[in-house]
Design a protein around this motif. Sequence first.
Motif, mmCIF file in Angstrom:
data_model
loop_
_atom_site.group_PDB
_atom_site.id
_atom_site.type_symbol
_atom_site.label_atom_id
_atom_site.label_comp_id
_atom_site.label_asym_id
_atom_site.label_seq_id
_atom_site.Cartn_x
_atom_site.Cartn_y
_atom_site.Cartn_z
ATOM 1 N N ALA A 47 0.543 -6.598 5.082
ATOM 2 C CA ALA A 47 0.828 -5.612 4.043
ATOM 3 C C ALA A 47 2.053 -4.778 4.392
ATOM 4 C CB ALA A 47 -0.375 -4.689 3.843
ATOM 5 N N THR A 49 -3.107 0.332 -3.714
ATOM 6 C CA THR A 49 -2.569 -0.911 -3.163
ATOM 7 C C THR A 49 -2.296 -1.892 -4.285
ATOM 8 O OG1 THR A 49 -3.778 -0.620 -1.083
ATOM 9 C CG2 THR A 49 -2.981 -2.827 -1.571
ATOM 10 N N SER A 92 -8.734 0.727 -0.279
ATOM 11 C CA SER A 92 -9.054 1.754 -1.267
ATOM 12 C C SER A 92 -10.426 2.368 -1.032
ATOM 13 C CB SER A 92 -8.982 1.164 -2.681
ATOM 14 O OG SER A 92 -10.035 0.248 -2.910
ATOM 15 N N SER A 126 -5.281 5.911 -0.924
ATOM 16 C CA SER A 126 -4.043 5.212 -1.257
ATOM 17 C C SER A 126 -4.277 4.244 -2.415
ATOM 18 C CB SER A 126 -3.535 4.435 -0.035
ATOM 19 O OG SER A 126 -4.488 3.456 0.347
ATOM 20 N N THR A 181 0.846 -1.199 0.000
ATOM 21 C CA THR A 181 0.000 0.000 0.000
ATOM 22 C C THR A 181 0.874 1.238 0.000
ATOM 23 O OG1 THR A 181 -1.843 -1.069 1.143
ATOM 24 C CG2 THR A 181 -1.710 1.317 1.302
ATOM 25 N N ILE A 188 3.468 -0.981 3.984
ATOM 26 C CA ILE A 188 2.980 0.369 3.742
ATOM 27 C C ILE A 188 4.159 1.283 3.430
ATOM 28 C CG2 ILE A 188 1.819 2.374 4.740
ATOM 29 C CD1 ILE A 188 0.075 0.529 6.328
ATOM 30 N N ALA A 216 -7.030 -5.246 -0.035
ATOM 31 C CA ALA A 216 -6.628 -4.146 -0.919
ATOM 32 C C ALA A 216 -7.830 -3.296 -1.304
ATOM 33 C CB ALA A 216 -5.949 -4.708 -2.160
#
Length: 274
Positions: free
Chosen positions: A173, A218, A211, A216, A133, A175, A207
């Motif tokens: 994830a 991803t 969003s 952001s 992300t 970032i 993801a």
Amino acid sequence: MSLSNLNVWDYVVNFIDILLVWFVIYKLLTIIRGTKAIQLLKGIFVIVIVKSLSNLFGFNTLGWLMAQVMNWGVLAILVIFQPELRRALEQLGRGKLFTRGSVPEENQQERLVEEILKASTYMAKRRIGALITIEKGTALGDYVETGIPLKSYISSELLINIFIPNTPLHDGAVILQNNQVAAAACYLPLSESPFISKELGTRHRAAIGMSEVTDSITIVVSEETGGISVTKNGELFRDLNQESFRAMLSSELVVENIKTTSSSIWNWRGKKNG
């Protein structure tokens, strides 16, 4: 000191006082721009305007209601924005309240695109699952805190190594924030949309969920198919080829940040939801 000199000195002090107030306001707006607090600030402006109009036109009931909202709003703000206030006080204690990373320049963003492209392509060929992300306007501090902090220089080698199966950080994830790998093994919000294909796994759902609540983007690398997908604004773009993937990253990261650099602090962009 004569009376005229005293008056001039008072004017100078008042002028410096006004400049300092404007400087503090400017820095605070710079800090909260792109965070949830900016939505709160817009809401306060709306309440003040409605309250003023109700007083002007004699809408007593509406004016009383807005007065109650303003009276109890401070307590609500303290409760709702407790994490943001805590972080601001921590930064103040470290002397970093008025420091905010500048917008990355174009060449830095182009390097970021190349590193992400290289890492994603490598992992896609070997079907190594990945979830990356990239922070844009909306701050992702709450999600960074759920993972393991790294604050490392972004490189394709580091991204690949993080997602190697059976390593401590591969589950979750990564970032990217302020041109750094902020954290790994982070938890992202899962989308609850009933329209998501059943063949998509947790990575894709996370993801899409990310969003839906932030601006952001991803990146998802599927370990089942090796396909590369991107989510933004609640939409999923599946199985992108290398050219399409590069074009999307460039348009979202390089072009967008150039526009942000030249924009005013008053150009507040709202959050987009899918």
